[in-house]
Design a protein around this motif. Structure first.
Motif, short mmCIF file in Angstrom:
data_model
loop_
_atom_site.label_atom_id
_atom_site.label_comp_id
_atom_site.label_asym_id
_atom_site.label_seq_id
_atom_site.Cartn_x
_atom_site.Cartn_y
_atom_site.Cartn_z
N ILE A 76 0.74 -1.47 0.21
CA ILE A 76 0.01 -0.17 0.01
C ILE A 76 1.06 1.34 0.05
N ILE A 77 0.64 2.26 -0.88
CA ILE A 77 1.54 3.37 -1.24
C ILE A 77 0.49 4.56 -1.01
N GLU A 78 1.24 5.73 0.14
CA GLU A 78 0.36 6.53 0.44
C GLU A 78 1.42 8.19 -0.09
N THR A 79 2.66 7.75 -1.00
CA THR A 79 3.84 8.70 -0.97
C THR A 79 3.01 8.85 -2.48
N LEU A 80 2.88 10.66 -2.17
CA LEU A 80 2.43 10.90 -3.70
C LEU A 80 4.03 12.00 -3.98
N ILE A 81 4.19 12.20 -5.91
CA ILE A 81 4.32 13.08 -6.26
C ILE A 81 4.32 14.45 -6.81
N GLU A 82 4.28 15.17 -6.58
CA GLU A 82 3.90 16.59 -6.82
C GLU A 82 4.46 16.36 -8.35
N ALA A 83 3.36 16.85 -9.50
CA ALA A 83 3.50 17.43 -11.15
C ALA A 83 3.97 18.50 -11.44
N SER A 84 5.34 18.96 -10.78
CA SER A 84 6.00 20.09 -10.67
C SER A 84 7.46 19.64 -11.36
N PRO A 85 7.60 20.37 -12.61
CA PRO A 85 9.20 20.88 -13.01
C PRO A 85 10.06 20.11 -11.76
N PHE A 86 9.73 21.62 -10.89
CA PHE A 86 10.57 21.58 -9.86
C PHE A 86 11.39 20.81 -8.50
N GLN A 87 9.77 19.76 -8.41
CA GLN A 87 9.98 19.09 -7.09
C GLN A 87 10.29 17.45 -7.17
N ASP A 88 10.27 16.88 -6.66
CA ASP A 88 10.86 15.63 -6.69
C ASP A 88 10.14 14.61 -7.45
N THR A 89 10.81 13.50 -8.61
CA THR A 89 10.14 13.17 -9.38
C THR A 89 9.75 11.67 -8.82
#
Length: 710
Positions: A342-355
């Motif tokens: 189960i995953i709850e970690t989210l990634i921002e859809a942003s060019p300058f954030q952690d991918t």
């Protein structure tokens, strides 16, 4: 790129680039800015239709007494997008430092540039009748079936985001009057990807927003599926509410998530709900380093050069979670090395954030390794009337694939090496001081792309690897008079053994990829271009391109779903069919007129014909041997206009530029992704069956830019 380019050159045909893998159909050369010799600064602001705003600032220190110079640029843009729900924003950054002492044989330049951006997309193909039934009355070119709102703000399942910084170090050494060495080292770390839907939301008609093998007219207006408002835009708040109300508390063995609301794409026990919708992000990031070095000798009528091109590429392909849409976690079973997590970690859809390159992933995770090692050479002879050039090169390309999710028995493939090479050349003869004739010819054995070496998304190499074989010949005539310039050329290019991998995310119900094997295409044509200056104030120019581009045989195709699993194969019967998605008849004429030294006007008209539909593997006529060929789209003409003013502002130079594109607001089909031929029973628009999935071109758009230099 236009922000940081000092020049852009477009060449049709083989070109003269000195790379390990040469271009075929054409070459676009972008010369990026270096440290400027003269000091100065500028600020520019651009306004455009649909809320477009852009500000750019530049500064150059100039070259000091010790030979140092530096230049910088920073720009920011934002806008709502011409198409509904395609807002975006981005930053462009550039810096260069140069060192060239007076009298030195060496020149050094270091530059760093990039452009991070995000924008919402319109990726789901729209039928003509969808354009008629949604949006403004008539054909609304702006319609986007992806668009909607969440918490009162624009939201889309599809958002593209990327940032690709590029660092380059150039060293130019004039060894002596006849010998020069030019070396460039570079590195880039691209990060980003695109978001999209995940989950079996189609199992719940109340939240089924994505058409399956039908258009939005059938899916929503007639079928009543999915939460949309009265105008047809998606109500994502309703999806969040449905995710919560239809999901039971988790009762499985992972204690940290007991009682949580968990969704999945296929897992459906312990309270996990697969009839949900979340937003994932598919990443296509890379690390890329390389170097190009060329030693050139020139003396009297002869020039010769030899160079190397070395590159190394590592591509990361995986998926992560971006938005749980009201849920507490996502149960992922995509990793065959795991029983599920189960995953709850989210990634921002942003060019300058952690991918998420080091975080938890879903669905798939593989890495591609590619290396280039090339040697190129050139010999040129030139006198006052005759020039001849011969180029030849060889290269070795290595491929290796690592799969960390889907192939536990073979996580790392063997390394595959494939050789290639080319020979190309040409000659020019000046018939007199105004006329010349020329020819170019070439033969290229080009290594296949990565998917052809490891097809079917597997770590097992293709035992029938074939290089692409390209042959091309071009003949031409040029005339350069006092007021007239004319160029005419005829060409024939055959490109065989092609392997193409294409993503499919359209209203045909396919969200995945197609791989096409053993494609042969022949491009024949004639091009004419020229300009005429009847007065110093007026310049008239024109262009005509007439082509006959066809597939020379049938070829094989295989379709994959978004889990990279094969879901079918078949033959596409395309022999003698016209190539789609590019006009084979284009005529253009333009006029530029100067009103003194302050104002200039320009007007351009482009006529397009011979534009054919592209094919869609899922329902195309090309799956039948007795087909009608490619669907011909209606011809169209577009009128563009512009005005430029140059003036003095506060004692400094300034300019104002206004562009209006598609002045007459012409409605036209720019592309078609389906091939449905009209019958007597068809509902049509300009002779085209309205069930076809198309992109209409933009209507009238405009922009205005003010630049101030100081």
């Amino acid at each position: 790129m236009t922000d940081v380019a000092s020049g852009i050159q477009i060449q049709r045909g083989l070109g003269a680039s000195r790379l390990a893998v040469p271009s075929v159909g054409g070459t676009v050369s972008i010369f990026t800015k270096a440290a400027e010799i003269d000091p100065g600064a500028s600020v520019a602001h651009t306004l455009g239709n649909d809320g477009y705003n852009k500000t750019a600032i530049t500064y150059s220190s100039g070259k000091n007494a010790n030979g140092w110079a530096s230049s910088f640029l920073l720009s920011y843009w934002e806008g709502d997008g011409y198409v509904y729900n395609t807002a975006g924003e981005g930053w462009t950054y550039f810096g260069a430092v140069g060192y060239e002492p007076e009298g030195s044989a060496h020149a050094l330049n270091f530059s760093f540039l990039g452009a991070g951006q995000w924008h919402h997309q319109r990726d789901v193909w729209v039928s003509i009748r969808d354009f008629q039934n949604f949006g403004e009355a008539g054909i609304d070119q702006r319609w986007n079936s992806n668009g909607g709102t969440l918490n009162g703000e624009e939201f889309s399942m599809r958002r593209n985001f990327y940032n690709k910084p590029l660092a380059t170090f150039n060293w130019d050494w004039d060894i002596n009057e006849s010998l020069k060495l030019a070396t460039s080292l570079y590195g880039s770390a691209g990060r980003g990807g695109g978001t999209g839907p995940r989950g079996n939301n189609f199992r719940n008609g109340d939240m089924d927003i994505l058409p399956y093998r039908k258009d939005l007219t059938s899916h929503y207006l007639e079928g009543g599926r999915g939460p949309r408002d009265a105008d047809g835009f998606i109500d994502f708040d309703a999806i969040v509410a449905l995710n919560k109300s239809t999901t039971d508390p988790y009762t499985g063995d992972i204690s940290a998530f007991q009682g949580s609301l968990i969704g999945s794409n296929g897992f459906k026990v312990d309270g996990v709900n697969r009839a949900v919708l979340v937003r994932r992000a598919s990443m296509n990031s890379h690390d890329w380093i390389g170097g190009i070095s060329n030693l050139e000798f020139e003396d009297d009528n002869f020039k010769a050069s030899i160079g190397i091109d070395v590159r190394n590429y590592k591509g990361y392909h995986y998926r992560v979670l971006n938005d749980l849409m009201g849920l507490d976690g996502y149960y992922s079973t995509g990793n065959k090395n795991s029983a599920g997590q189960i995953i709850e970690t989210l990634i921002e859809a942003s060019p300058f954030q952690d991918t998420g390159i080091r975080g938890p992933k879903i669905d798939y995770y593989n890495i591609g390794y590619v290396g280039w090692y090339g040697l190129n050479s050139l010999v040129e002879y030139k006198n006052e009337t005759f020039t001849a050039v011969l180029q030849a090169g060889g290269s070795n390309q290595t491929y290796q694939r690592e799969d960390l999710f889907d192939q536990p028995s073979l996580p790392l493939s063997e390394k595959v090496a494939v050789g290639g090479g080319y020979i190309k050349g040409g000659a020019n003869l000046n018939l007199d001081s105004r006329s010349n004739v020329f020819f170019n010819a070439g033969l290229i054995s080009r290594q296949p792309n990565f998917d052809a070496v490891f097809p079917n998304y597997a770590n097992i190499k293709n035992n029938d690897i074939q290089n692409e074989q390209i042959t091309s010949v071009e003949l031409g005539y040029g005339y350069l008079g006092a007021d007239v310039r004319v160029n005419v050329n005829v060409y024939s290019t055959t490109w065989g053994n092609r392997f193409v991998s294409r993503s499919l995310t359209n209203a045909q119900g396919v969200d995945g990829f197609a791989q096409f094997r053993d494609i042969d295409v022949r491009h024949n044509g004639i091009e004419v271009e020229g300009d005429y200056r009847p007065t110093n104030a007026l310049k008239l120019s024109g262009m005509l391109s007439v082509g006959d581009w066809r597939y020379t045989k049938d070829f094989e195709a295989e379709l994959f779903d978004d889990n990279q699993e094969s879901i079918g194969t078949g033959t596409l019967y395309t022999k003698d069919a016209k190539v789609g998605d590019a006009a084979q008849f284009v005529a253009y004429t333009a006029a530029d007129y100067k009103l003194g030294d302050v104002v200039s006007l320009d007007l351009g008209y482009r006529f397009v014909d011979g534009l054919y539909a592209d094919y869609s593997i899922t329902d195309s006529d090309f799956t039948e041997s007795d087909n009608k060929g490619a669907l011909k789209l209606p011809s169209y003409g577009l009128l563009d206009a512009g005005v430029t003013g140059r003036f003095n502002l506060f004692g400094k130079d300034a300019s104002l530029r206004v562009n209006v594109n598609n002045v007459l607001n012409t409605t036209y089909i720019a592309e078609s992704n389906s091939n449905i031929h009209a019958t007597a029973d068809s509902q049509t628009w300009n002779g085209v069956d309205t069930r076809n999935y198309v992109w209409f071109g933009f209507g009238r758009t405009w922009n205005a830019s003010l630049k101030y230099e100081f």
